[in-house]
Design an enzyme around this catalytic site. Structure first.
Site, PDB file in Angstrom:
ATOM      1  N   THR A  75       0.873  -1.186   0.000  1.00 11.29           N
ATOM      2  CA  THR A  75       0.000   0.000   0.000  1.00 11.29           C
ATOM      3  C   THR A  75       0.903   1.227   0.000  1.00 11.29           C
ATOM      4  O   THR A  75       2.127   1.093   0.019  1.00 11.29           O
ATOM      5  CB  THR A  75      -0.883   0.029   1.267  1.00 11.29           C
ATOM      6  N   CYS A  76       0.285   2.403   0.021  1.00  7.54           N
ATOM      7  CA  CYS A  76       1.135   3.608  -0.016  1.00  7.54           C
ATOM      8  C   CYS A  76       1.919   3.782   1.281  1.00  7.54           C
ATOM      9  O   CYS A  76       2.924   4.479   1.304  1.00  7.54           O
ATOM     10  CB  CYS A  76       0.303   4.837  -0.322  1.00  7.54           C
ATOM     11  N   ALA A  98     -13.297  29.143  -3.731  1.00  5.64           N
ATOM     12  CA  ALA A  98     -13.069  27.845  -4.391  1.00  5.64           C
ATOM     13  C   ALA A  98     -11.724  27.252  -3.980  1.00  5.64           C
ATOM     14  O   ALA A  98     -10.941  26.812  -4.816  1.00  5.64           O
ATOM     15  CB  ALA A  98     -13.158  28.028  -5.905  1.00  5.64           C
ATOM     16  N   GLU A 115      -8.412   3.768  10.432  1.00 12.01           N
ATOM     17  CA  GLU A 115      -8.884   3.986   9.048  1.00 12.01           C
ATOM     18  C   GLU A 115      -9.292   2.640   8.431  1.00 12.01           C
ATOM     19  O   GLU A 115      -8.677   1.607   8.723  1.00 12.01           O
ATOM     20  CB  GLU A 115      -7.819   4.716   8.214  1.00 12.01           C
ATOM     21  N   GLN A 132      -7.362  -3.565   1.698  1.00  9.95           N
ATOM     22  CA  GLN A 132      -6.082  -3.810   1.008  1.00  9.95           C
ATOM     23  C   GLN A 132      -5.520  -5.179   1.396  1.00  9.95           C
ATOM     24  O   GLN A 132      -4.984  -5.912   0.557  1.00  9.95           O
ATOM     25  CB  GLN A 132      -5.091  -2.690   1.360  1.00  9.95           C
TER      26      GLN A 132
END
Lengths: 269, 425
Positions: free
Chosen positions: B49-50, B190, B114, B120
């Site tokens: 994973t990252c 924005a 999380e 994953q």
């Protein structure tokens, strides 16, 4: 001649009851599509009411305000004509939720001057009493739910305003959910208490002595009902929500407790 | 056989190292199969994973699994082993199982609690299973890890509160409005943060989004992202009456919403609540707006406080989660050790059955001719007697296998029954 005046007044009460029905449906279902027929009925009711007062006026030779019943009947007529004028001039239909039930109940009281001391049967008497007590209890239960939801609303609103992040408060439902509970419970409470009050007045007139209307427990009941009406009006028409509505709901619960105490402790003399 | 986890994560390796050692998803199946070919490794799985790269394997006791895995990583990614080694951690046996359970339960994640890591891990498991590199031991440990992760999520509140400003906005909006379906959102400015918050709100159901910005081009480009409307910056106040959530991130040096300007809005909304999120610095909304009935104003510091408080909640829940994991690790170890007794149990059962059959054969000549029903009855009878006799020793074998000092007892039982079951470790 006086009998005809009472007849027109009672006919007006029947027609005004459509306005009451409109108010209850508006509170419970949040829709005003019954307003046009209710308004027409109210117009007819006011006309009959006017005929009744005129007949009595002609019969007595003076404005009929000699006692409580005549005064409240006249007051109801003035309220009805004021509303008709306001609506004709400013399209003030939201006021109907408040005035239709109020005029109905005041006119109903106005038509109860003549004492009625008989019941058609003991079964009818028992049924009216049972229905009154049951509806009052259910109405109080609904008001209790309204008040509890209001307390939770105040707690939750305070937490969100003051940015309190305690886990304990996170168990409370969202504000909108509480608001929905308050609206529904309050509508149900008002409807039940209105019907209970009508039955209660009818029962008191037959059971009580001549001065039944001046008994404190009757007056307190009527005051509580009026406060209830004010609350639903402020909520549905003026848009009172949140803190103001919650505080008002708590006040009404207090008044209901007072009414209950009056019924228990203040026996008719 | 032993169980190993070797890898690196966000605490042991910087992102430059992690990205160098990451496995491309499309090449993961080949990588895991290649790893399985390393001598001594019995089962393999690669989680990439990252924030982490981990190799999970079972290996022969004689095999130096750490060495094999490091060699594989070094060769596969074409990096020096000496360069690689400082970033790696290695766990064996109980520690490896604990680590895997902690990873699955998101206790080892950068953001504790999380939910992505479990998905994953399941994906890595599927890849390994498809590549045929899993067998009963690793399969059993991994399915236990998924169960433990689920238990942690069910029994604790580790994943229930938002730990990012943008998601905290959604959580707060839910506490005000309940469902966000069809809620109307107005974005004033924005900025990136407001875009992120709006994205979360849109995902939660808020479908009606309006954007306003000093630069109409920027407003239009953000409106495109959400399929939203735009209103000219000069007249955005007209959109306030119908907006349930307002996010301000404009670069204006003064308040764009004041108490005075919000009073008519409160009146027009007839007490319906309104959630204002001011993530601009300097702030765009006058703080006293929060005192208006039905208005809930949160600035960037307030949102940050919500996030920090939620982090503390997660940490407290993590302690409970660690307790669950310790309990589950002990249970898993016991199960694995009991599995070690299986060859002995099979051997004992086979020996007893062989004895029974031999005795039956020997007695057959002495018995009068038997009907099939009678033979069946004697079979049932003798098997029942054997099962009852074997029950005690089998239970004892299981108990001794699960006990840390049960080796002597096992040896005694092996000798007593002349069993030839292999390794019990």
């Amino acid at each position: 001649m006086q009998e005809m005046s009472v007849f027109w007044l009672r006919a007006a009460v029947v027609v005004y009851s459509l306005g009451l029905l409109h108010a209850i449906l508006t509170i419970l279902r949040r829709e005003e599509r019954f307003f046009p027929p209710a308004f027409t009925a109210f117009l007819v009711g006011a006309t009959l009411h006017g005929v009744s007062i005129t007949e009595r006026w002609i019969h007595k030779g003076r404005l009929p305000v000699d006692n409580f019943f005549e005064s409240i009947g006249l007051c109801a007529f003035l309220l009805a004509t004021s509303f008709l004028f306001l609506h004709w001039r400013y399209e003030f239909r939201s006021m109907g939720v408040f005035l239709f039930p109020l005029v109905f109940l005041m006119t109903m009281l106005g038509g109860m001057e003549a004492p009625v001391n008989v019941w058609s049967s003991t079964q009818v008497r028992g049924a009216v009493l049972l229905a009154h007590v049951s509806l009052v209890m259910l109405g109080y239960a609904a008001l209790l739910v309204t008040a509890l939801a209001s307390v939770f609303y105040l707690i939750e609103e305070r937490r969100l305003k003051q940015k309190i992040t305690s886990k304990l408060f996170l168990r409370l439902p969202p504000l909108s959910t509480l608001d929905g509970i308050i609206t529904r419970a309050m509508g149900a409470g008002f409807s039940l208490i209105t019907i209970a009050t009508i039955l209660g007045i009818a029962w008191a007139q037959r059971e009580g002595q001549r001065d039944w209307i001046t008994q404190p427990r009757i007056l307190i009941s009527l005051a509580t009902w009026a406060l209830c009406l004010l609350m639903v009006f402020l909520r549905t028409s003026v848009g009172w929500r949140g803190r103001k509505a919650a505080v008002m709901a708590l006040m009404i619960l207090g008044c209901s407790a007072l009414t209950w105490a009056a019924k228990v402790f203040l026996k008719p003399s | 056989m032993n169980f190993h986890v070797t890898g690196l994560n966000h605490t042991t390796a910087p992102v430059e190292v992690r990205e160098r050692l990451a496995f491309a998803p499309e090449r993961l199946a080949d990588a895991v199969a290649g790893l399985r070919n390393a001598e001594g490794l019995l089962e393999t799985m690669v989680l990439s994973t990252c924030n982490r790269v981990e190799i999970t394997a079972t290996a022969d006791d004689a095999c130096d699994a750490r060495d094999r895995i490091e060699t594989f990583l070094s060769v596969y990614h074409n990096v020096e082993r000496d360069w690689l080694r400082p970033y790696l951690y290695h766990f064996t046996g109980t520690d490896a199982i604990r680590h895997l359970f902690r990873v699955a339960a998101s206790l080892d994640s950068m953001v504790v609690g999380e939910p992505q890591i479990l998905g994953q891990l399941k994906s890595a498991y599927e890849t390994a299973r498809t590549a045929g590199t899993l067998s009963s031991t690793l399969e059993s440990i991994l399915t236990s890890a998924f169960r433990v992760a689920k238990r942690v999520r069910t029994e604790t509140e580790i994943g229930q509160s938002a730990v990012s400003v943008s998601y905290a906005a959604v959580e707060l909006a839910r506490q005000i409005f309940g469902s966000l379906d069809h809620r109307k959102v107005l974005l004033i400015g924005a900025g990136k943060m407001s875009e992120l918050a709006a994205r979360h709100l849109a995902r939660a159901g808020a479908s009606d989004i309006t954007v306003t910005n000093r630069s109409p081009a920027k407003a239009s480009s953000m409106a495109e992202i959400f399929n939203a409307r735009t209103v000219p910056y000069e007249s955005f106040h007209t959109a306030l009456n119908n907006s349930d959530v307002v996010i301000t991130s404009s670069g204006a040096p003064h308040f764009v919403l004041t108490c005075e300007s919000m009073r008519p809005v409160v009146h027009a909304r007839k007490g319906r609540p309104m959630f204002l999120i001011d993530i601009a610095v300097p702030r765009n909304i006058e703080p006293s707006v929060n005192s208006l009935d039905g208005i809930f104003l949160y600035d960037i510091d307030d949102m940050q406080k919500v996030v920090e408080s939620n982090m503390l909640v997660r940490q407290a829940e993590a302690e409970e989660a660690e307790r669950i994991i310790s309990e589950e690790v002990a249970r898993m170890m016991q199960r694995l050790q009991q599995r070690g007794a299986a060859p002995l149990i099979v051997s004992l059962q086979q020996q007893l059955e062989a004895t029974r059959l031999a005795e039956m054969e020997r007695m057959r000549a002495r018995l009068a001719p038997l009907t099939p029903e009678q033979r069946e009855l004697i079979d049932v009878l003798t098997r029942g007697i054997l099962n009852k006799i074997a029950h005690g020793p089998i239970s004892e074998l299981r108990r001794l296998a699960a006990s840390p000092d049960g080796a002597d007892g096992l040896e005694a039982l092996r000798r007593a029954f002349r069993l030839d079951g292999n390794d019990t470790k």
